[in-house]
Design a protein around this motif. Structure first.
Motif, PDB file in Angstrom:
ATOM      1  N   ALA A   4       3.215 -27.945 -35.392  1.00 47.86           N
ATOM      2  CA  ALA A   4       1.780 -28.158 -35.609  1.00 47.86           C
ATOM      3  C   ALA A   4       1.465 -28.331 -37.086  1.00 47.86           C
ATOM      4  O   ALA A   4       0.643 -29.164 -37.478  1.00 47.86           O
ATOM      5  CB  ALA A   4       0.989 -26.990 -35.016  1.00 47.86           C
ATOM      6  N   THR A   5       2.120 -27.521 -37.929  1.00 47.22           N
ATOM      7  CA  THR A   5       1.866 -27.619 -39.367  1.00 47.22           C
ATOM      8  C   THR A   5       2.367 -28.956 -39.925  1.00 47.22           C
ATOM      9  O   THR A   5       1.733 -29.547 -40.801  1.00 47.22           O
ATOM     10  CB  THR A   5       2.540 -26.458 -40.115  1.00 47.22           C
ATOM     11  OG1 THR A   5       3.920 -26.389 -39.726  1.00 47.22           O
ATOM     12  CG2 THR A   5       1.858 -25.149 -39.819  1.00 47.22           C
ATOM     13  N   GLY A   6       3.510 -29.413 -39.422  1.00 55.09           N
ATOM     14  CA  GLY A   6       4.022 -30.707 -39.872  1.00 55.09           C
ATOM     15  C   GLY A   6       3.080 -31.839 -39.505  1.00 55.09           C
ATOM     16  O   GLY A   6       2.811 -32.740 -40.311  1.00 55.09           O
ATOM     17  N   ARG A   7       2.550 -31.793 -38.288  1.00 51.78           N
ATOM     18  CA  ARG A   7       1.591 -32.825 -37.860  1.00 51.78           C
ATOM     19  C   ARG A   7       0.296 -32.719 -38.662  1.00 51.78           C
ATOM     20  O   ARG A   7      -0.343 -33.726 -38.970  1.00 51.78           O
ATOM     21  CB  ARG A   7       1.319 -32.704 -36.363  1.00 51.78           C
ATOM     22  CG  ARG A   7       2.526 -33.072 -35.495  1.00 51.78           C
ATOM     23  CD  ARG A   7       2.154 -33.179 -34.028  1.00 51.78           C
ATOM     24  NE  ARG A   7       1.781 -31.895 -33.462  1.00 51.78           N
ATOM     25  CZ  ARG A   7       2.642 -31.012 -32.954  1.00 51.78           C
ATOM     26  NH1 ARG A   7       3.934 -31.295 -32.951  1.00 51.78           N
ATOM     27  NH2 ARG A   7       2.240 -29.867 -32.444  1.00 51.78           N
ATOM     28  N   ALA A   8      -0.098 -31.486 -39.016  1.00 50.93           N
ATOM     29  CA  ALA A   8      -1.306 -31.304 -39.837  1.00 50.93           C
ATOM     30  C   ALA A   8      -1.116 -31.924 -41.217  1.00 50.93           C
ATOM     31  O   ALA A   8      -2.031 -32.555 -41.756  1.00 50.93           O
ATOM     32  CB  ALA A   8      -1.635 -29.813 -39.960  1.00 50.93           C
ATOM     33  N   LEU A   9       0.068 -31.751 -41.773  1.00 50.54           N
ATOM     34  CA  LEU A   9       0.353 -32.366 -43.067  1.00 50.54           C
ATOM     35  C   LEU A   9       0.297 -33.890 -42.975  1.00 50.54           C
ATOM     36  O   LEU A   9      -0.290 -34.558 -43.829  1.00 50.54           O
ATOM     37  CB  LEU A   9       1.740 -31.930 -43.553  1.00 50.54           C
ATOM     38  CG  LEU A   9       1.839 -30.594 -44.283  1.00 50.54           C
ATOM     39  CD1 LEU A   9       3.291 -30.237 -44.546  1.00 50.54           C
ATOM     40  CD2 LEU A   9       1.065 -30.632 -45.588  1.00 50.54           C
ATOM     41  N   PHE A  10       0.908 -34.425 -41.920  1.00 51.39           N
ATOM     42  CA  PHE A  10       0.909 -35.872 -41.762  1.00 51.39           C
ATOM     43  C   PHE A  10      -0.505 -36.417 -41.613  1.00 51.39           C
ATOM     44  O   PHE A  10      -0.827 -37.510 -42.114  1.00 51.39           O
ATOM     45  CB  PHE A  10       1.754 -36.272 -40.557  1.00 51.39           C
ATOM     46  CG  PHE A  10       1.862 -37.751 -40.363  1.00 51.39           C
ATOM     47  CD1 PHE A  10       2.785 -38.488 -41.079  1.00 51.39           C
ATOM     48  CD2 PHE A  10       1.026 -38.414 -39.479  1.00 51.39           C
ATOM     49  CE1 PHE A  10       2.887 -39.859 -40.916  1.00 51.39           C
ATOM     50  CE2 PHE A  10       1.114 -39.777 -39.311  1.00 51.39           C
ATOM     51  CZ  PHE A  10       2.048 -40.505 -40.028  1.00 51.39           C
ATOM     52  N   SER A  11      -1.358 -35.669 -40.936  1.00 50.00           N
ATOM     53  CA  SER A  11      -2.732 -36.134 -40.713  1.00 50.00           C
ATOM     54  C   SER A  11      -3.529 -36.255 -42.004  1.00 50.00           C
ATOM     55  O   SER A  11      -4.562 -36.924 -42.040  1.00 50.00           O
ATOM     56  CB  SER A  11      -3.449 -35.192 -39.743  1.00 50.00           C
ATOM     57  OG  SER A  11      -3.682 -33.925 -40.345  1.00 50.00           O
ATOM     58  N   GLN A  12      -3.075 -35.601 -43.080  1.00 44.63           N
ATOM     59  CA  GLN A  12      -3.780 -35.651 -44.357  1.00 44.63           C
ATOM     60  C   GLN A  12      -3.431 -36.898 -45.167  1.00 44.63           C
ATOM     61  O   GLN A  12      -4.059 -37.183 -46.189  1.00 44.63           O
ATOM     62  CB  GLN A  12      -3.432 -34.406 -45.194  1.00 44.63           C
ATOM     63  CG  GLN A  12      -3.786 -33.084 -44.548  1.00 44.63           C
ATOM     64  CD  GLN A  12      -5.276 -32.939 -44.313  1.00 44.63           C
ATOM     65  OE1 GLN A  12      -6.079 -33.152 -45.214  1.00 44.63           O
ATOM     66  NE2 GLN A  12      -5.644 -32.585 -43.100  1.00 44.63           N
ATOM     67  N   LEU A  13      -2.415 -37.643 -44.738  1.00 43.79           N
ATOM     68  CA  LEU A  13      -1.963 -38.790 -45.521  1.00 43.79           C
ATOM     69  C   LEU A  13      -2.894 -39.982 -45.350  1.00 43.79           C
ATOM     70  O   LEU A  13      -3.233 -40.370 -44.241  1.00 43.79           O
ATOM     71  CB  LEU A  13      -0.548 -39.194 -45.102  1.00 43.79           C
ATOM     72  CG  LEU A  13       0.555 -38.145 -45.249  1.00 43.79           C
ATOM     73  CD1 LEU A  13       1.908 -38.769 -44.906  1.00 43.79           C
ATOM     74  CD2 LEU A  13       0.577 -37.548 -46.647  1.00 43.79           C
TER      75      LEU A  13
END
Length: 455
Positions: A381-390
């Motif tokens: 979930a945290t990895g996907r959250a990071l990606f969503s910020q790009l």
């Protein structure tokens, strides 16, 4: 079977249980013909650096780091069970759990116990070390495939070794030609490892081999009390019985030993809040540090990129002193031999995610691909959250960065489901370094490059 829990003598040296001087220590773990081999090793972010060199008989000075690291630790029912299993001939133990469960410390308790029984040991740090295993009674593999996330490159380096370990006969019986093996790794990394191992993965399904400190072998309430008491005593702290009962009787998603340490390190905070929501606490603490001054931010960014902060690398004396002063604010750092590092890999993970979400440009433009891959795990979930910020611009930069890694032959990065827009990735790779068959989303590298599939 009813088993007793023994508590080892307490120590109030070094707040939070971190010991100094480990980088200068020599531990003996191999004997005989290997006596001149230097086993230099980093034992996880929370343990510092220890040098292993071979000798026939370890001295008290050689063993001091292990005694320091395990002093005051609790010998649990699980520990007693493993010692008895070793005495009965079992050869393989896989110690796993969530972050902060005390997996590595648990392993060192076993090393100390085996030394007291006259056994030799070695922390295996390379496939070459493993090949020299004949004269060593116990071998310990700690975070071999990554400390935070599964790392394909490390698996590639260690693949033959881990298969050889799992293929050894008589893991649970007496077999004079086989070493005692301890494999220590996170549950998420173990799950990924099993997908790589085929039929050898079945070994991890054996309940006598797999020691899960989060579920089947978790701490009892009385053991939790002893662990908490150790941290409170070391820091001359006191808590009311109601709060102690709450944290020791409850089940949390984060490692209890690390929560104890976190609470003892960061005084004047609510004990229930740290144990119930430790990651939220770390996120708020890091955000506060980043806002407090730019030097805190600079130190943490250096550590996210390099995993350590070495002040001597800063040429400007004034800036170096300013950055060293900033470390006084950051409770989850430890200093050893002039080098600062995270006291535990879970701190590093939390800080990297917080900084990445707040400033994704820093993560993409300043960090290496291994670092980016570590935090931007598409399976979490945290990895996907990071990606969503790009932004689209940052995605383009990341795609170009991946393409350059591919061109250098670092193929493991391409196997990783880092991005969700495969079509865009294919276009970038097609323009920069390879021919692509878009029908099957299959990369066909030119000339002798191996085939690579996007998962």
């Amino acid at each position: 079977m009813k088993m007793t829990t023994k508590r080892i003598s307490k120590s109030k040296n070094n707040r939070g249980g971190k010991q100094k001087g480990l980088q200068d220590t020599v531990l003996t773990g191999v004997k005989g013909d290997d006596a001149n081999i230097d086993h230099s090793v980093v034992m996880g972010a929370n343990l510092g650096t220890v040098n292993f060199t071979s000798a026939i008989v370890p001295t008290d000075a050689d063993l001091q780091p292990i005694n320091d690291l395990t002093e005051g630790m609790v010998e649990t029912e699980t520990f007693v069970w493993i010692v008895k299993a070793i005495e009965n001939g079992q050869k393989l133990f896989v110690i796993t759990g969530e972050p902060g469960e005390g997996k590595t410390t648990f392993g060192f308790l076993i090393l100390r116990e085996m030394n007291q029984k006259g056994k030799t040991f070695c922390l295996v740090t390379s496939p070459e070390n493993y090949k020299q295993r004949k004269n060593c009674d116990l071998l310990m593999f700690d975070d071999t495939f990554g400390s935070i996330a599964f790392e394909d490159k490390k698996y590639s380096d260690w693949e033959d070794t881990i298969i050889d370990v799992l293929a050894l006969p008589e893991h649970k019986g007496s077999h004079s030609g086989t070493n005692i093996i301890l494999i220590i790794l996170r549950k998420t990394i173990l799950a990924h490892l099993k997908t790589k191992l085929g039929r050898y993965a079945n070994v991890f399904d054996d309940r006598e081999i797999l020691i899960d400190l989060t579920t089947t072998h978790r701490l009892t309430e009385s053991e939790k009390r002893k662990v908490l008491e150790i941290h409170l005593d070391r820091n001359d702290m006191h808590e009311n019985e109601g709060d102690i009962h709450f944290v020791c009787s409850s089940t949390f998603t984060y490692g209890f030993p690390q929560c104890c340490r976190m609470y003892a390190d960061k005084v004047k905070v609510n004990i229930r809040g740290i144990f119930d929501r430790p990651l939220e606490f770390l996120d708020k603490e890091t955000k506060w540090l980043l806002k407090k001054n730019k030097h805190n931010r600079e130190v943490l960014q250096i550590m996210i990129c390099d995993e350590t902060f070495q002040p001597d690398k800063e040429a400007d004396d004034e800036k170096r002193q300013t950055l060293i002063a900033a470390t006084n604010d950051i409770f989850y750092l430890r200093q050893e031999g002039g080098c600062f590092h995270f006291a535990h890999s879970s701190y590093q993970e939390s800080v990297g995610i917080t900084i990445g979400i707040e400033d994704p440009r820093f993560l993409i433009t300043r960090c290496s691909m291994p670092c980016i891959k570590k935090y931007m795990d598409a399976s979490t979930a945290t990895g996907r959250a990071l990606f969503s910020q790009l932004t689209d611009e940052l995605k383009d930069q990341l795609l170009s960065k991946i393409a350059k890694e591919f061109g250098r032959g670092d193929y493991d990065f391409m196997k990783y489901d880092l991005l969700h827009n495969k079509e865009n990735l294919i276009n970038v790779l097609n323009s920069e370094c390879c021919a692509v068959d878009t029908k099957d989303v299959q990369l066909k590298p030119m000339q002798s490059r191996p085939e690579i599939f996007l998962l």
